[in-house]
Design a protein around this motif. Structure first.
Motif, short mmCIF file in Angstrom:
data_model
loop_
_atom_site.label_atom_id
_atom_site.label_comp_id
_atom_site.label_asym_id
_atom_site.label_seq_id
_atom_site.Cartn_x
_atom_site.Cartn_y
_atom_site.Cartn_z
N SER A 198 0.83 -1.21 0.00
CA SER A 198 0.00 0.00 0.00
C SER A 198 0.87 1.26 0.00
CB SER A 198 -0.95 -0.01 1.19
OG SER A 198 -0.20 -0.13 2.38
N ARG A 199 2.02 1.21 0.64
CA ARG A 199 2.92 2.37 0.68
C ARG A 199 3.45 2.70 -0.72
NH1 ARG A 199 6.60 4.76 4.35
NH2 ARG A 199 7.59 6.47 3.19
N LEU A 200 3.84 1.65 -1.46
CA LEU A 200 4.34 1.89 -2.82
C LEU A 200 3.20 2.35 -3.73
CD1 LEU A 200 6.88 -1.06 -3.37
CD2 LEU A 200 7.35 1.28 -2.61
N GLU A 201 2.04 1.78 -3.54
CA GLU A 201 0.85 2.17 -4.32
C GLU A 201 0.56 3.67 -4.17
OE1 GLU A 201 -1.96 -0.57 -5.16
OE2 GLU A 201 -2.56 1.03 -6.55
N GLN A 202 0.65 4.12 -2.94
CA GLN A 202 0.31 5.51 -2.60
C GLN A 202 1.33 6.50 -3.18
OE1 GLN A 202 -0.25 5.75 1.73
NE2 GLN A 202 1.04 7.59 1.70
N ASP A 203 2.60 6.10 -3.23
CA ASP A 203 3.68 7.03 -3.61
C ASP A 203 4.03 7.00 -5.09
OD1 ASP A 203 3.84 7.59 -0.94
OD2 ASP A 203 5.69 6.46 -0.57
N THR A 204 3.29 6.22 -5.91
CA THR A 204 3.73 6.01 -7.29
C THR A 204 2.56 6.05 -8.27
OG1 THR A 204 3.42 3.60 -7.17
CG2 THR A 204 5.58 4.45 -6.52
N ILE A 205 2.92 6.11 -9.56
CA ILE A 205 1.96 5.96 -10.66
C ILE A 205 2.45 4.76 -11.47
CG2 ILE A 205 0.99 7.05 -12.74
CD1 ILE A 205 2.13 9.75 -11.54
N SER A 206 1.58 3.78 -11.71
CA SER A 206 1.99 2.61 -12.49
C SER A 206 2.04 2.97 -13.97
CB SER A 206 1.00 1.46 -12.27
OG SER A 206 1.31 0.40 -13.15
N ILE A 207 3.11 2.52 -14.66
CA ILE A 207 3.13 2.77 -16.10
C ILE A 207 3.09 1.47 -16.90
CG2 ILE A 207 4.31 4.96 -15.71
CD1 ILE A 207 6.76 3.81 -17.10
N GLY A 208 3.07 0.33 -16.26
CA GLY A 208 2.91 -0.93 -16.99
C GLY A 208 3.72 -2.06 -16.39
N ASP A 209 3.56 -3.25 -16.96
CA ASP A 209 4.25 -4.44 -16.46
C ASP A 209 5.21 -4.99 -17.50
OD1 ASP A 209 2.86 -4.29 -14.10
OD2 ASP A 209 1.60 -6.04 -14.46
N LEU A 210 6.43 -5.30 -17.06
CA LEU A 210 7.38 -6.11 -17.84
C LEU A 210 7.14 -7.57 -17.43
CD1 LEU A 210 10.43 -3.71 -17.59
CD2 LEU A 210 9.22 -4.37 -19.70
N PRO A 211 7.83 -8.54 -18.07
CA PRO A 211 7.52 -9.94 -17.73
C PRO A 211 7.64 -10.24 -16.22
CG PRO A 211 8.81 -9.86 -19.75
CD PRO A 211 8.73 -8.44 -19.24
#
Lengths: 139, 139
Positions: free
Chosen positions: B10-23
């Motif tokens: 949850s801490r990483l979720e809160q502090d970031t914006i997801s830009i996609g997944d690598l394998p």
């Protein structure tokens, strides 16, 4: 010496004790008794970023990071490993592998710049190096 | 959800914006306009150290670090990359990949703890994400 030949930067030489060479990297102990703190320095000239290494060397670097990390964790029974390639002051590529304890002087901050280096007890650091050498090269 | 299933802390979720997944890893942008600052988070449950990954995943992680580092360097034209797995506060394994400039507010120190995060301009961060996405997934 040809300009393309590798040598350890004088700053890293001064701040460390060499404990041996893996296929790619020299393994060094930082002269700071606050933390069990190792460096891996790939013996390739003119390399300051991981992405300056070719793919084969990048894979070998990961293998050596893992090997040295496991040895350091087994020898120190640390709470956390910190692994970092920074190089803002010393451009020669070097990977920090640091054993952190929740009781150490910098915890939970990263170690850089927190405390001036503390001199090692010569016998203690030699014992640490002997244990590490055995784990890294014989295990 | 089974306890062995991966989810972003949850801490990483809160502090970031997801830009996609690598394998292997989710690629995230840290919400701090002081530095172009990415995270790679391997989508594997219960992993806090690089050496908690198996050898195949370790090799894949190095491949993804190199891919994202190259993209970040090309997009930002930075002076130095800083790459680090620390995790003293957030135990879920996450690799910082930070574009450093000799003019940034923390230079030459590592970035952690130097400045409180600065909010992004929404248009600028979106443009940065679009450029990065193209480089990471299409180049």
């Amino acid at each position: 010496m040809s300009p393309s030949e590798w040598s350890l930067s004088s700053r890293l030489e001064q701040d460390t004790i060499s404990i041996g060479d893996l296929p790619l990297s020299r393994v060094l102990v930082i002269k700071d008794a606050h933390y069990p703190w190792l460096l891996l320095v790939p013996r390739r000239p003119d390399v300051s970023e991981i992405i300056d290494l070719d793919e084969v060397a990048q894979a070998q670097l990961m293998t050596e990071i893992a090997r040295v990390s496991r040895a350091l964790k087994e020898v120190t029974k640390c709470d956390k490993l910190n692994v970092a390639a920074l190089g803002n002051l010393v451009p020669q590529l070097h990977i920090h592998i640091i054993a952190r304890r929740s009781s150490d002087v910098a915890w939970p901050r990263p170690v850089w710049g927190v405390m001036p280096p503390l001199a090692h007890d010569p016998e203690e650091v030699q014992q640490f190096i002997n244990l590490l050498r055995r784990k890294i090269w014989l295990s």
